[in-house]
Enzyme design. Sequence first.
Site: not given
Length: 429
Positions: A233, A344
């Site tokens: 990520e 997010e």
Amino acid sequence: MCLMCLLGDVSETSRRRTTTIRNRNKCCLLNHSRRRKQQHSRCFHHHSCPYQVSFKPQEELQKLKLIRQELQKINKPPVKTIQSSDGDTIDCVLSHQQPAFDHPLLQGQRPMDPPELPKGYIKDEESYEDSQLWSLSGEFCPEGTIPIRRTTEQDMLRASSVRRFGRKIRRVRRDSTSNGHEHAVGYVSGRQYYGAKASINVWSPRVSSQHEFSLSQIWVIAGSFTHDLNTIEAGWQISPELYGDTYPRFFTYWTSDAYRSTGCYNLLCSGFVQTNRRIAIGAAISPRSSYRGGQFDISLLIWKDPKHGHWWLQFGSGTLVGYWPAFLFTHLKQHGSMVQFGGEIVNNRPGGSHTSTQMGSGHFAGEGFGKASYFRNLQVVDWDNTLLPVSNLKILADHPNCYDIRGGTNRVWGNYFYYGGPGKNPRCP
């Protein structure tokens, strides 16, 4: 199948408790043992501390001792130190002494040489290059060193678990609506993926609570969501708990067991090997975009080196940051099975209503350029180490009245989408 459950929680803690502990350190813990009980009472009376009953000096001393031990592992001796205008201290550490080389399989080694770039790679001239606050002074780390953001006692005191500092809590579920995590993402799956690339618009969304965060990132994913999930990520995030402020910061993360015991943010454990002396992972990004004003983005490329199998990260238009060694992973030793792009947030439902923490720019996708945040030039790397435009991109917002997403394609931006939102509003109570 819900795809949005890939990030665990950042550990939750209380600012009030942090302040209390700091006061204890000053007023209680450093006193001579013969005076501790008497001084302890005065300290709590003076600070009107709510933890009078549960406070145990010996436990707090033990916690501080553990924090100092962990800081010795994380913070390596610098050959030079740079003070950033945002309060960060950047340590220039010899590259072979960085945390990655504490790993048993890397001890005694040196960073790898740069790999071959994917075929079809085109330098992104629009991506902003000098984009970290600490480097605006013109100071950089010397050759043979890397910049590392220094971790402080205050950073660790904000974490609910010292031993899991810098790691995500084990919370990977298919039902994303039940864990407080909300998403607006584009994703591809069903093929073998050897990397991904995108340019990510950078903003400073409001984060309403220390216990919440807002991020925008790329995920490369393999394995099952329950026990052996592998992820790589990278992106930007605002996390008051992790960093102690509300600057958007460049970050990385990895796990090979669904966030159970492996992996961490940035360089907070042995794993990611940094090779660049001009980029500090975890440092604040500057400039940021403004509503109806200047727009700035960062270009990120993650790809698997065909020769050695390591996963490399590039920032901006040609700056290699470093790599995740192949041995860190199980499924990602071969390839990814999904790539995800997007935003997010964490919603802790303060007072029983939806959080006002923003995603992206804090505005809905329909407002478009200069107002809504975007991802552009979405690409993946195939088995032949070739960059290709994403095909069959699916988009999903699991709370569209709070945060939404709209995709499109054009000649300049290729595959792109706008995403984000304000959180709490009349349609998102």
